[in-house]
Design a protein around this motif. Structure first.
Motif, mmCIF file in Angstrom:
data_model
loop_
_atom_site.group_PDB
_atom_site.id
_atom_site.type_symbol
_atom_site.label_atom_id
_atom_site.label_comp_id
_atom_site.label_asym_id
_atom_site.label_seq_id
_atom_site.Cartn_x
_atom_site.Cartn_y
_atom_site.Cartn_z
ATOM 1 N N PHE A 1 -19.023 -32.022 17.528
ATOM 2 C CA PHE A 1 -18.737 -30.913 16.911
ATOM 3 C C PHE A 1 -18.360 -30.784 15.725
ATOM 4 C CE2 PHE A 1 -15.632 -27.811 15.704
ATOM 5 C CZ PHE A 1 -16.360 -26.582 16.159
ATOM 6 N N HIS A 2 -17.657 -31.946 14.857
ATOM 7 C CA HIS A 2 -17.183 -31.918 13.437
ATOM 8 C C HIS A 2 -18.619 -31.866 12.614
ATOM 9 C CE1 HIS A 2 -13.368 -34.131 14.644
ATOM 10 N NE2 HIS A 2 -13.069 -32.689 14.543
ATOM 11 N N GLY B 1 -12.297 -34.447 25.410
ATOM 12 C CA GLY B 1 -11.392 -34.993 24.669
ATOM 13 C C GLY B 1 -9.791 -34.807 25.267
ATOM 14 N N GLY B 2 -8.912 -34.669 24.530
ATOM 15 C CA GLY B 2 -7.535 -34.578 25.334
ATOM 16 C C GLY B 2 -7.187 -35.990 25.847
ATOM 17 N N SER C 1 -6.169 -31.430 20.728
ATOM 18 C CA SER C 1 -7.534 -30.908 20.621
ATOM 19 C C SER C 1 -7.348 -29.202 20.656
ATOM 20 C CB SER C 1 -8.270 -31.139 22.291
ATOM 21 O OG SER C 1 -9.444 -30.218 22.377
ATOM 22 N N HIS D 1 -18.241 -26.995 8.456
ATOM 23 C CA HIS D 1 -16.979 -26.423 8.104
ATOM 24 C C HIS D 1 -16.259 -26.926 6.937
ATOM 25 C CE1 HIS D 1 -16.857 -25.133 12.557
ATOM 26 N NE2 HIS D 1 -16.319 -24.072 11.806
ATOM 27 N N ASN E 1 -14.090 -38.751 17.547
ATOM 28 C CA ASN E 1 -13.727 -38.275 18.869
ATOM 29 C C ASN E 1 -14.233 -36.702 19.083
ATOM 30 O OD1 ASN E 1 -12.106 -40.419 20.086
ATOM 31 N ND2 ASN E 1 -11.386 -40.679 18.031
ATOM 32 N N CYS F 1 -7.978 -26.194 12.108
ATOM 33 C CA CYS F 1 -8.271 -26.140 13.389
ATOM 34 C C CYS F 1 -7.112 -26.768 14.389
ATOM 35 C CB CYS F 1 -9.452 -26.792 14.107
ATOM 36 S SG CYS F 1 -10.978 -25.766 12.936
ATOM 37 N N HIS F 2 -6.531 -27.798 13.831
ATOM 38 C CA HIS F 2 -5.689 -28.744 14.397
ATOM 39 C C HIS F 2 -4.359 -28.475 14.421
ATOM 40 C CE1 HIS F 2 -8.760 -31.424 16.141
ATOM 41 N NE2 HIS F 2 -9.310 -31.378 15.168
ATOM 42 N N ALA G 1 -10.149 -26.996 6.735
ATOM 43 C CA ALA G 1 -9.701 -28.077 6.842
ATOM 44 C C ALA G 1 -9.172 -28.456 8.192
ATOM 45 C CB ALA G 1 -8.379 -27.933 5.883
ATOM 46 N N CYS G 2 -8.991 -29.738 8.498
ATOM 47 C CA CYS G 2 -8.674 -30.382 9.758
ATOM 48 C C CYS G 2 -7.399 -29.616 10.079
ATOM 49 C CB CYS G 2 -7.944 -31.654 9.637
ATOM 50 S SG CYS G 2 -9.055 -33.142 8.723
ATOM 51 N N THR H 1 -9.302 -32.336 28.210
ATOM 52 C CA THR H 1 -10.421 -31.252 27.971
ATOM 53 C C THR H 1 -11.903 -31.936 28.506
ATOM 54 O OG1 THR H 1 -11.202 -31.923 25.774
ATOM 55 C CG2 THR H 1 -9.194 -30.351 26.131
ATOM 56 N N GLN I 1 -21.441 -29.944 22.291
ATOM 57 C CA GLN I 1 -20.822 -31.329 22.676
ATOM 58 C C GLN I 1 -22.051 -31.791 23.732
ATOM 59 O OE1 GLN I 1 -16.897 -30.629 23.930
ATOM 60 N NE2 GLN I 1 -16.091 -31.686 21.995
ATOM 61 N N GLU J 1 -7.703 -41.743 23.194
ATOM 62 C CA GLU J 1 -6.483 -41.530 22.342
ATOM 63 C C GLU J 1 -5.647 -40.454 22.982
ATOM 64 O OE1 GLU J 1 -9.274 -40.317 21.680
ATOM 65 O OE2 GLU J 1 -9.039 -38.488 20.220
ATOM 66 N N TYR K 1 -16.785 -35.394 9.827
ATOM 67 C CA TYR K 1 -16.116 -33.911 9.345
ATOM 68 C C TYR K 1 -16.794 -33.653 7.863
ATOM 69 C CZ TYR K 1 -13.138 -31.146 6.569
ATOM 70 O OH TYR K 1 -12.699 -30.310 5.735
HETATM 71 C C1 HEC Z 1 -13.746 -26.231 12.602
HETATM 72 C C2 HEC Z 1 -12.435 -26.755 13.628
HETATM 73 C C3 HEC Z 1 -12.190 -28.018 13.394
HETATM 74 C C4 HEC Z 1 -12.082 -28.982 12.091
HETATM 75 C C5 HEC Z 1 -12.081 -28.148 10.700
HETATM 76 C C6 HEC Z 1 -11.604 -30.221 12.809
HETATM 77 N N1 HEC Z 1 -11.761 -30.392 14.056
HETATM 78 FE FE1 HEC Z 1 -11.336 -32.101 14.977
HETATM 79 N N2 HEC Z 1 -11.886 -31.024 16.640
HETATM 80 C C7 HEC Z 1 -12.303 -29.924 16.668
HETATM 81 C C8 HEC Z 1 -12.774 -29.851 18.173
HETATM 82 C C9 HEC Z 1 -13.272 -28.433 18.771
HETATM 83 C C10 HEC Z 1 -12.831 -30.824 18.746
HETATM 84 C C11 HEC Z 1 -13.265 -31.242 20.227
HETATM 85 C C12 HEC Z 1 -12.027 -31.124 21.260
HETATM 86 C C13 HEC Z 1 -12.477 -31.572 22.418
HETATM 87 O O1 HEC Z 1 -13.520 -32.055 22.760
HETATM 88 O O2 HEC Z 1 -11.308 -31.424 23.417
HETATM 89 C C14 HEC Z 1 -12.325 -31.729 18.025
HETATM 90 C C15 HEC Z 1 -11.729 -33.175 18.126
HETATM 91 C C16 HEC Z 1 -11.079 -33.879 17.430
HETATM 92 C C17 HEC Z 1 -10.312 -35.174 17.946
HETATM 93 C C18 HEC Z 1 -10.354 -35.677 19.187
HETATM 94 C C19 HEC Z 1 -9.268 -34.920 19.865
HETATM 95 C C20 HEC Z 1 -9.010 -35.340 21.337
HETATM 96 O O3 HEC Z 1 -8.112 -34.776 21.926
HETATM 97 O O4 HEC Z 1 -9.846 -36.031 21.917
HETATM 98 C C21 HEC Z 1 -9.673 -35.677 16.727
HETATM 99 C C22 HEC Z 1 -8.951 -37.024 16.500
HETATM 100 C C23 HEC Z 1 -9.993 -34.935 15.603
HETATM 101 N N3 HEC Z 1 -10.946 -33.702 15.979
HETATM 102 C C24 HEC Z 1 -9.658 -34.957 14.224
HETATM 103 C C25 HEC Z 1 -10.132 -34.433 13.112
HETATM 104 C C26 HEC Z 1 -9.839 -34.517 11.784
HETATM 105 C C27 HEC Z 1 -9.018 -35.841 11.261
HETATM 106 C C28 HEC Z 1 -10.160 -33.424 11.120
HETATM 107 C C29 HEC Z 1 -10.529 -33.608 9.513
HETATM 108 C C30 HEC Z 1 -11.044 -34.526 9.100
HETATM 109 C C31 HEC Z 1 -10.822 -32.621 11.952
HETATM 110 N N4 HEC Z 1 -10.642 -33.094 13.294
HETATM 111 C C32 HEC Z 1 -11.265 -31.475 11.602
HETATM 112 C C33 HEC Z 1 -12.276 -28.891 15.795
HETATM 113 C C34 HEC Z 1 -12.145 -29.191 14.480
#
Ligand code: HEC
Ligand code: HEC
Ligand code: HEC
Ligand code: HEC
Ligand code: HEC
Length: 462
Positions: A437-438, A93-94, A351, A322, A433, A332-333, A328-329, A90, A379, A138, A317
């Motif tokens: 955004f977080h 990320g990704g 991602s 959020h 990472n 979205c994931h 929660a993680c 992405t 971002q 990663e 986060y």
């Molecule tokens: C509201 C939605 C949301 C929540 C809640 C959230 N994330 Fe994310 N996260 C994202 C987005 C959007 C990105 C950016 C992805 C990108 O740049 O491709 C991201 C990126 C990441 C990445 C890097 C992914 C990559 O491919 O590089 C990791 C690891 C991650 N999050 C872990 C977590 C963890 C662990 C939690 C909870 C503690 C969490 N996220 C909570 C939306 C969220």
């Protein structure tokens, strides 16, 4: 004539068509009754399917270590879990699949791109540390074990502690500790990695996140259990135990927070420790390291005693809107997806960027391109400020190098202390990472503090 029930009934029964009316009424009521009964039965079956959305093909117990066995009962979850081997880039990320020629020392034919090549300033920041040799984007959970075994960072001789977050270690803790995971944890930490890796069989598996008996979530990592206990104590909550006191909603983030956090190895036993005694913000964690006088290494160019921040997704986060709103993680994931009548959790942890409709659309019913744009704005802003903070830090490192044989020891010490602080705060956002955004505001705040420390360090050498 005014309408009344009495008049209506009178008309209905006394009219010449009373017989036909009665038949219609009877047939109608019967039909409605059958429909209602079917509806109730259908809701009950769907609810039952939702609750018990699998056929018990096989018995799953604490001894079922292989995810493929769990997959027999939970084919949807297993199929998506296996997709963590997919690689997709992405904007920030990704990961991108980079072909490489396998060697006997490292048999991987595909790795992800090097972050050191993407931004050579990282090499200056980590001068003298293994990270300056090999640091990659990663990728999915399927790779966590092999990437750890074959990284060039292993060349310096790592401890068994590394394995806590890169493999299915719950069965290993139990084996090494004769059933006592705390005992097993300490044994694993104290081993050299070369010995620990002989015990590792899978990347993170079903058994690390789920109780086999009822599939509820559980935390299996002692470092997280202990870290949260100390963090909650700092907020006045005594004897906090994640596994009995956390809500289901919290568990949907805590299972991830076991690994996606800042950490250090404590003492000669190399105990995996999460530095949350003062809180979970970057500056709270820095204050903790100041108090215990911890350093990861001595910077090769400036001789400053410095720290390396690592993937503080959970901490970052936790400072965002959020988290405040109870998202929660996993929301979205690991979004829910429909499979026939039932809602299942998508276990392709990745991602959310290329799948915003599934990841965000349930709560923000707006078009996908607008959702992506909202991520982009956050971002891009963070990336711009990250760049400025990084330049400021590199300028300070250069200034200290140049000044090292010209300035008094006291003045150099002061500048090096600023480097330590600026570098940790910068790295906290860099290593996180999501590129801001977080927790967008928090990321900006921490970068602001970092720039301030870098510039103060430069001024201190004037
Ligand atoms: C509201 C939605 C949301 C929540 C809640 C959230 N994330 Fe994310 N996260 C994202 C987005 C959007 C990105 C950016 C992805 C990108 O740049 O491709 C991201 C990126 C990441 C990445 C890097 C992914 C990559 O491919 O590089 C990791 C690891 C991650 N999050 C872990 C977590 C963890 C662990 C939690 C909870 C503690 C969490 N996220 C909570 C939306 C969220
Ligand atoms: C507290 C949990 C934890 C511990 C302990 C841990 N890691 Fe990781 N590691 C992660 C997470 C989470 C990621 C993915 C996020 C990232 O790369 O920033 C990761 C990514 C990696 C990667 C892939 C990306 C890269 O940096 O090239 C390698 C290799 C790696 N770790 C090696 C190690 C080694 C070697 C150790 C021991 C010195 C170690 N890890 C200890 C959690 C941990
Ligand atoms: C046992 C430790 C562990 C747990 C638990 C864990 N992760 Fe990870 N995660 C890692 C490691 C290590 C990597 C990097 C693997 C690599 O690069 O080889 C990673 C990678 C990722 C990525 C990058 C995927 C990609 O394709 O680029 C995301 C996103 C992510 N994790 C989110 C989460 C979420 C959300 C949870 C909770 C549901 C979670 N992780 C639970 C250790 C863990
Ligand atoms: C990193 C942690 C993690 C791992 C590893 C993991 N899961 Fe899950 N799983 C979750 C989360 C989070 C949920 C959502 C639970 C909730 O909301 O209560 C979930 C939910 C489930 C559910 C409940 C039904 C549903 O789809 O929501 C099943 C069944 C399940 N997982 C099976 C598996 C299987 C089988 C594996 C191994 C192939 C596995 N899980 C691996 C985190 C994990
Ligand atoms: C489970 C529900 C839920 C999910 C999933 C979710 N959000 Fe949110 N989002 C919220 C709530 C609630 C708020 C806070 C709204 C408020 O209080 O005004 C919010 C706020 C935001 C904000 C403004 C706050 C900030 O942090 O900048 C953005 C931007 C945002 N969401 C984007 C996303 C994107 C992009 C995704 C998918 C990657 C996503 N959200 C997923 C519920 C959700």
């Amino acid at each position: 004539m005014k309408f009344s029930i009495k008049n209506f009934l009178k008309n209905f029964t006394e009219s010449p068509r009373a017989g036909r009316n009665l038949v219609i009424l009877l047939v109608g009521s019967l039909g409605l009754g059958i429909f209602c009964a079917w509806l109730v039965a259908d809701i009950a079956t769907k609810r039952e399917q939702g609750r018990n959305a699998f056929f018990r093909v096989t018995e799953i117990t604490e001894e079922s270590h292989d995810p493929a066995i769990w997959g027999q009962n939970f084919p949807y979850q297993f199929a998506s879990y296996k997709k963590t081997a997919d690689m997709n880039r992405t904007r920030f990320g990704g990961s991108e699949a980079m072909p490489r020629t396998p060697t006997s020392a490292d048999p991987r034919s595909i790795v992800s791109q090097s972050k050191l090549e993407e931004d050579p300033r990282l090499v200056s920041m980590w001068a003298g540390y293994a990270f300056s040799k090999d640091f990659r984007e990663e990728r999915g959970h399927a790779y966590m074990l092999e990437d750890q075994i074959y990284t060039e960072r292993q060349k310096v001789g790592q401890p068994g502690t590394c394995s806590n977050c890169h493999a299915s270690v719950y069965p290993v803790y139990k084996k090494l500790g004769d059933g006592d995971i705390m005992k097993g944890f300490h044994k694993l930490n104290a081993m050299p990695y070369s010995e620990a890796k002989e015990h590792l069989k899978h990347p993170v598996a079903c058994i690390d996140c789920h109780v086999p008996a009822d599939m509820s979530l559980r935390v299996t990592r002692p470092a997280f259990i202990e870290g949260m206990k100390r963090f909650k104590a700092s907020k006045g909550i005594k004897n906090y135990d994640v596994n009995t006191m956390a809500s289901r909603k919290e568990m949907r983030s805590y299972v991830c927070g076991q690994c996606h956090v800042e950490y250090y190895f404590k003492g000669k036993e190399k105990t995996l420790t999460y530095p949350w005694d003062n809180g979970q913000r970057a500056d709270d964690i820095y204050a903790y390291y100041q108090k215990i006088g911890f350093a990861d290494w001595t910077h090769a160019k400036t001789k400053a005693k410095v720290l390396k921040a690592q993937h503080p997704e959970f901490e970052m986060y936790s400072q965002g809107l959020h988290a405040r709103s109870g998202v929660a993680c996993a929301d979205c994931h690991m979004p829910y997806e429909r499979q026939g009548n039932i809602k299942v959790t998508n276990h392709h942890v990745k991602s959310p960027y290329n799948d915003v409709q599934a990841s965000c659309g349930g709560c923000h019913p707006i078009p996908a391109n607008e959702l992506k744009a909202r991520i982009d704005i956050i971002q891009d802003n963070t990336a711009q400020m990250r760049n400025i903070a990084f330049d400021a830090l590199i300028a300070l490192i250069k200034d200290i190098e140049v000044a090292s044989d010209k300035k008094s020891a006291a003045s150099l010490e002061k500048a090096k202390a600023f480097q330590r602080e600026a570098q940790f705060l910068f790295d906290f956002v860099e290593a996180e990472n999501s590129m801001g955004f977080h927790a967008p505001q928090e990321a900006m705040r921490v970068l602001g503090l970092s720039i301030d420390a870098s510039r103060k360090g430069q001024v201190s050498l004037r």
